[in-house]
Scaffold this active site. Sequence first.
Site, PDB file in Angstrom:
ATOM      1  N   THR A  88       0.918  -1.296  -0.014  1.00  0.00           N
ATOM      2  CA  THR A  88      -0.121   0.104   0.028  1.00  0.00           C
ATOM      3  C   THR A  88       0.886   1.240  -0.094  1.00  0.00           C
ATOM      4  OG1 THR A  88      -1.742  -1.157   1.035  1.00  0.00           O
ATOM      5  CG2 THR A  88      -1.819   1.394   1.069  1.00  0.00           C
ATOM      6  N   ARG A  89       1.638   1.570   1.137  1.00  0.00           N
ATOM      7  CA  ARG A  89       2.439   2.860   1.279  1.00  0.00           C
ATOM      8  C   ARG A  89       3.655   2.752   0.392  1.00  0.00           C
ATOM      9  NH1 ARG A  89      -0.455   1.411   5.267  1.00  0.00           N
ATOM     10  NH2 ARG A  89       0.819  -0.627   4.941  1.00  0.00           N
ATOM     11  N   ARG A 138      10.399  -4.706  -4.646  1.00  0.00           N
ATOM     12  CA  ARG A 138       9.829  -5.285  -3.509  1.00  0.00           C
ATOM     13  C   ARG A 138       9.856  -6.696  -3.855  1.00  0.00           C
ATOM     14  NH1 ARG A 138       6.778  -2.660   0.583  1.00  0.00           N
ATOM     15  NH2 ARG A 138       5.263  -4.193   1.639  1.00  0.00           N
ATOM     16  N   GLN A 168      12.017   2.861   4.316  1.00  0.00           N
ATOM     17  CA  GLN A 168      11.475   2.819   5.543  1.00  0.00           C
ATOM     18  C   GLN A 168      12.226   3.592   6.587  1.00  0.00           C
ATOM     19  OE1 GLN A 168       7.885   2.065   6.247  1.00  0.00           O
ATOM     20  NE2 GLN A 168       8.373   3.435   7.917  1.00  0.00           N
ATOM     21  N   ASP A 271       6.070  -3.294  15.174  1.00  0.00           N
ATOM     22  CA  ASP A 271       6.091  -3.844  13.676  1.00  0.00           C
ATOM     23  C   ASP A 271       5.079  -4.995  13.872  1.00  0.00           C
ATOM     24  OD1 ASP A 271       5.582  -3.724  10.951  1.00  0.00           O
ATOM     25  OD2 ASP A 271       7.610  -4.345  10.642  1.00  0.00           O
ATOM     26  N   CYS A 313       5.264   1.124  11.094  1.00  0.00           N
ATOM     27  CA  CYS A 313       5.297   1.528   9.718  1.00  0.00           C
ATOM     28  C   CYS A 313       4.154   1.054   8.977  1.00  0.00           C
ATOM     29  CB  CYS A 313       6.754   0.607   9.077  1.00  0.00           C
ATOM     30  SG  CYS A 313       6.419  -1.182   9.242  1.00  0.00           S
ATOM     31  N   LEU A 314       3.033   0.544   9.847  1.00  0.00           N
ATOM     32  CA  LEU A 314       2.023  -0.191   9.343  1.00  0.00           C
ATOM     33  C   LEU A 314       2.106  -1.287   8.254  1.00  0.00           C
ATOM     34  CD1 LEU A 314       0.358   3.190   8.690  1.00  0.00           C
ATOM     35  CD2 LEU A 314      -0.089   1.798  10.767  1.00  0.00           C
ATOM     36  N   ARG A 340       6.986   8.531   3.852  1.00  0.00           N
ATOM     37  CA  ARG A 340       7.446   7.593   2.939  1.00  0.00           C
ATOM     38  C   ARG A 340       7.425   8.136   1.387  1.00  0.00           C
ATOM     39  NH1 ARG A 340       6.925   2.304   3.554  1.00  0.00           N
ATOM     40  NH2 ARG A 340       8.162   2.262   1.378  1.00  0.00           N
TER      41      ARG A 340
END
Length: 359
Positions: A88-89, A138, A168, A271, A313-314, A340
């Site tokens: 997402t982020r 990623r 991050q 986290d 950091c979600l 971010r």
Amino acid sequence: MASLRSVLKSQSLRHTVRSYSSQTMPPASPFAPRHFLSIADLSPSEFATLVRNASSHKRAIKSGSMPQNLQGSLLGKTVAMIFSKRSTRTRVSTEGAVVQMGGHPMFLGKDDIQLGVNESLYDTSVVISSMVSCIVARVGKHAEVADLAKHSSVPVINALCDSFHPLQAVADFQTIYEAFTPKAHHLSSLGLEGLKIAWVGDANNVLFDMAIAATKMGVDIAVATPKGYEIPPHMLELIKSAGEGVSKPGKLLQTNIPEEAVKDADILVTDTWVSMGQEEEKAQRLKEFDGFQITAELAKRGGAKEGWKFMHCLPRHPEEVSDEVFYSNRSLVFPEAENRLWAAISALEGFVVNKGKIE
């Protein structure tokens, strides 16, 4: 000094991908661009510069003034985003950063491309890098992003792997830099010396790059994990080596008692306890991490600093941190998430626009 490559190689973090037609490993790219795979790749001054630039660009752009050196800086350039893990982020921030800088983000998800499955990583890296100006990857194993970088003719930026999450870490230290008044400092520092981070939870990729950054910036970090979930020895070696050449490197403490980590902490961090790929371990992990939730009571029992802040950091799950803390005025979670974007802009500026010259 232990290099990132030597430490990871020694710990067998390589993995098997589709074999090459020749028994000889293809050579690395002769163009040798500079890549960003971990905070370990940066000097203290380079890391501090990325953080300061991210914060500076944030202030300028949010006030309606795009910095001149960023205007159209990626015009006519394509950034390939190879994402084999959901996001997402990272996806939103990377695409947003590329667009703001005038470039074109090309998203390649796991349904579009599977690294090392139908085509070797060598072939994938050589072909894609011949068509784009940067690869943001990623992935799962660190070996995947390392192999992409080895054979790429353009910069490769690690947007997460099982060992590191450098973007991050830049965003996290930007958040700390903005939340705490920096001391007078040199270019190789952020003026955060003397602060203490308490990490309570799983020792994972986010922690590893955060700890490397903390060591370089003179910030102490205390890590509390259940027994059996500590930082592995090869990562401890890499974190320790990050302090070489730093006048007053940050100190690392490991413990299995959350209260010990929290004592005198300025920032409490956690986290997810169950990372992507660990879903089958969820029940066991939730049982073993019982007692590691960050709460106001934990901070009080452990003796955190009066003005302590919280970061994550979600995505967040309620077992990791109480609602009372997560949604309180102590929480820096949402500014941290926004940062971010600015971290991505700073990294693209440093590694693509300025070709690895970070100043």
